[in-house]
Scaffold this active site. Structure first.
Site, PDB file in Angstrom:
ATOM      1  N   HIS A  24       0.635  -1.345  -0.175  1.00 52.75           N
ATOM      2  CA  HIS A  24       0.025  -0.058  -0.098  1.00 52.75           C
ATOM      3  C   HIS A  24       0.715   1.273  -0.083  1.00 52.75           C
ATOM      4  CE1 HIS A  24      -3.532   2.707   1.392  1.00 52.75           C
ATOM      5  NE2 HIS A  24      -2.517   3.179   1.834  1.00 52.75           N
ATOM      6  N   GLU A  25       1.861   1.267   0.955  1.00 61.97           N
ATOM      7  CA  GLU A  25       2.672   2.504   1.055  1.00 61.97           C
ATOM      8  C   GLU A  25       3.657   2.753  -0.107  1.00 61.97           C
ATOM      9  OE1 GLU A  25       1.764   4.660   3.131  1.00 61.97           O
ATOM     10  OE2 GLU A  25       0.698   3.582   4.464  1.00 61.97           O
ATOM     11  N   HIS A  28       1.735   4.947  -2.721  1.00 63.70           N
ATOM     12  CA  HIS A  28       1.988   6.193  -2.364  1.00 63.70           C
ATOM     13  C   HIS A  28       3.604   6.939  -2.756  1.00 63.70           C
ATOM     14  CE1 HIS A  28      -1.908   6.788  -0.801  1.00 63.70           C
ATOM     15  NE2 HIS A  28      -1.733   5.909   0.443  1.00 63.70           N
TER      16      HIS A  28
END
Length: 433
Positions: A24-25, A28
């Site tokens: 997920h990170e 980003h």
């Protein structure tokens, strides 16, 4: 041995959880760097740092509590109206805004003026914030499709599991034949357990849904073609109308509801069946729809969750479950009396479901979730578009920091809900059956 397998299941789930968070990170991080935003930190977990290493201008690390992760981007919020990053206020709400703004610039270095998050165009900020949840969606889709198409799922097949001796209504409390009850059409026609139904009135029946549909719309004579001991046989049945179980649009039984339809009188066998790509995509669509409906229904489940946690109430199978509860379920997976391939499939499904939930939850348009930042960027884009159309001055970046008091309230609600789920997961957990 059971304890060892339980611990192994928990460890495997935690590894899957950590990978999901890191993945997920990474969404980003990669998009932020692609658009030239400086990212001082990329961390998996919270609390004390267990390991970190700096590469370029980013510190990569793992923290002690594996309940989330984050990246830090410089300039998440624009300066105040006076152009200052921080100015103390006696108002507690204003203080929250100023603290958030100050934190967004606390690692500002010379040359960072052109690498601030808020200075990027709204569409770029939307991509950066959407990339994290989107990575979870990708992982969920890959895992679900892999399980469905490779391992398969337990479902009704075209093989006969059992044949009813007589005609009994679906709402009847017993399967015992009443006195003078007529034979079921399947029994009268000579249908047997382990027969494989290949056609109904000359129409091929590739799956159970097709068979069920043909039966329910038919009354009167019908020819059922079956495979038995390697040979094909035509059985002749006289279907009747009877009270049968009602199903919803997704093929799931509606509890306590019945309809009158064509009746043959047998139950299909169940088995592990690999799904085609099309079938898998359909099931994925059903899972997403079910996930959205569960998210919408979440507030209504709080009373039952409270009762389960503190009043000894029943913990329902669709009750909200946190990381601790999911880890306990993961521990139970490897203790189930099922083939190892199905244990692996179930564990992958659990991790996939976790990623789908992360995607849906993070898309809520509320700060501090990713969806809240996306909503702010979209609103800024709308404001600037209207200003351009009506030839008004550019309103500038939308100050998401002004919403921080709301974000703190939302975060407080989330924390309370998380603690409630945690208590329920410990004292009255959801269990596999």
């Amino acid at each position: 041995m059971t304890l060892l397998m339980t611990v192994l299941g928990i460890v495997v789930f935690v590894v899957g959880l950590l990978f999901s968070i890191a993945w997920h990170e990474l969404g980003h991080l990669s998009t932020a760097k692609m658009f030239g935003i400086r990212v001082p930190q990329y961390m998996v977990g919270f609390g004390p740092t267990l390991f970190s290493r700096k590469k370029g201008d980013t510190e990569y690390g793992i923290k002690a509590v594996p309940l989330g992760g984050y990246i830090r981007m410089i300039g998440m919020f624009p300066p105040g109206e006076d152009g200052k990053i921080a100015a103390r206020s006696t108002s507690p709400w204003r203080g929250m805004i100023e603290d958030a703004r100050s934190a967004a610039f606390e690692e500002l270095q010379p040359g960072d003026e052109s690498r601030l998050f808020y200075t990027r165009k709204p569409w770029k900020r939307v991509i950066v914030m959407f990339a994290g949840p989107f990575m979870n969606l990708i992982l969920a889709v890959v895992l679900f499709l892999g399980v469905l198409m490779t391992f398969g799922i337990r479902t009704e097949t075209t093989q006969v599991g059992s044949v009813q001796d007589c005609v009994v209504k679906a709402s009847s409390a017993t399967d015992t034949c009443p006195k003078n009850a007529p034979k079921s059409p399947a029994n009268a026609a000579g249908l047997r357990a382990k027969d494989k139904i290949v056609a109904f009135d000359g129409h091929p029946t590739p799956d159970w849904k097709t068979i069920q549909k043909e039966i329910r719309k038919t009354t009167g004579p019908a020819t059922i073609t079956v495979e038995r001991d390697g040979k094909r046989l035509d059985l002749h049945a006289n279907l009747i109308k009877n009270q049968v179980q009602k199903y919803d649009g997704d093929g799931n039984p509606v509890r306590g509801e019945y309809v009158t339809a064509g009746f043959l009188g047998f139950a299909p066998a169940t088995g592990i069946v690999q799904q085609s790509f099309g079938q898998s995509v359909d099931r994925m669509g059903d899972m997403v729809q079910s996930g959205v409906e569960s998210l919408v229904a979440l507030p209504g489940k709080i009373p039952d969750l409270w009762n389960a946690a503190f009043d000894g109430g029943e913990r329902k199978a669709d009750s909200p479950m946190g990381v601790v509860g999911a880890a306990r379920v993961g521990g139970e997976v490897f203790t189930l009396d099922i083939p190892p391939s199905q244990q692996i499939a179930l564990m992958l499904t659990l991790v996939a479901g976790f990623n789908l939930s992360l995607f849906l939850f993070n898309m809520l348009p509320l700060l501090p979730l990713d969806g809240g930042h996306i909503a702010g960027a979209l609103w800024e884009s709308v404001r600037r578009m209207f200003a351009k159309v009506f030839r008004r001055p550019d309103p500038g970046p939308f100050d998401v920091a002004k919403l921080m008091p709301v974000a703190y309230v939302v975060a407080g609600i989330f924390i309370c809900f998380t603690l409630l789920v945690l208590v329920a997961d410990v004292v009255n957990p959801v269990r596999l059956t």
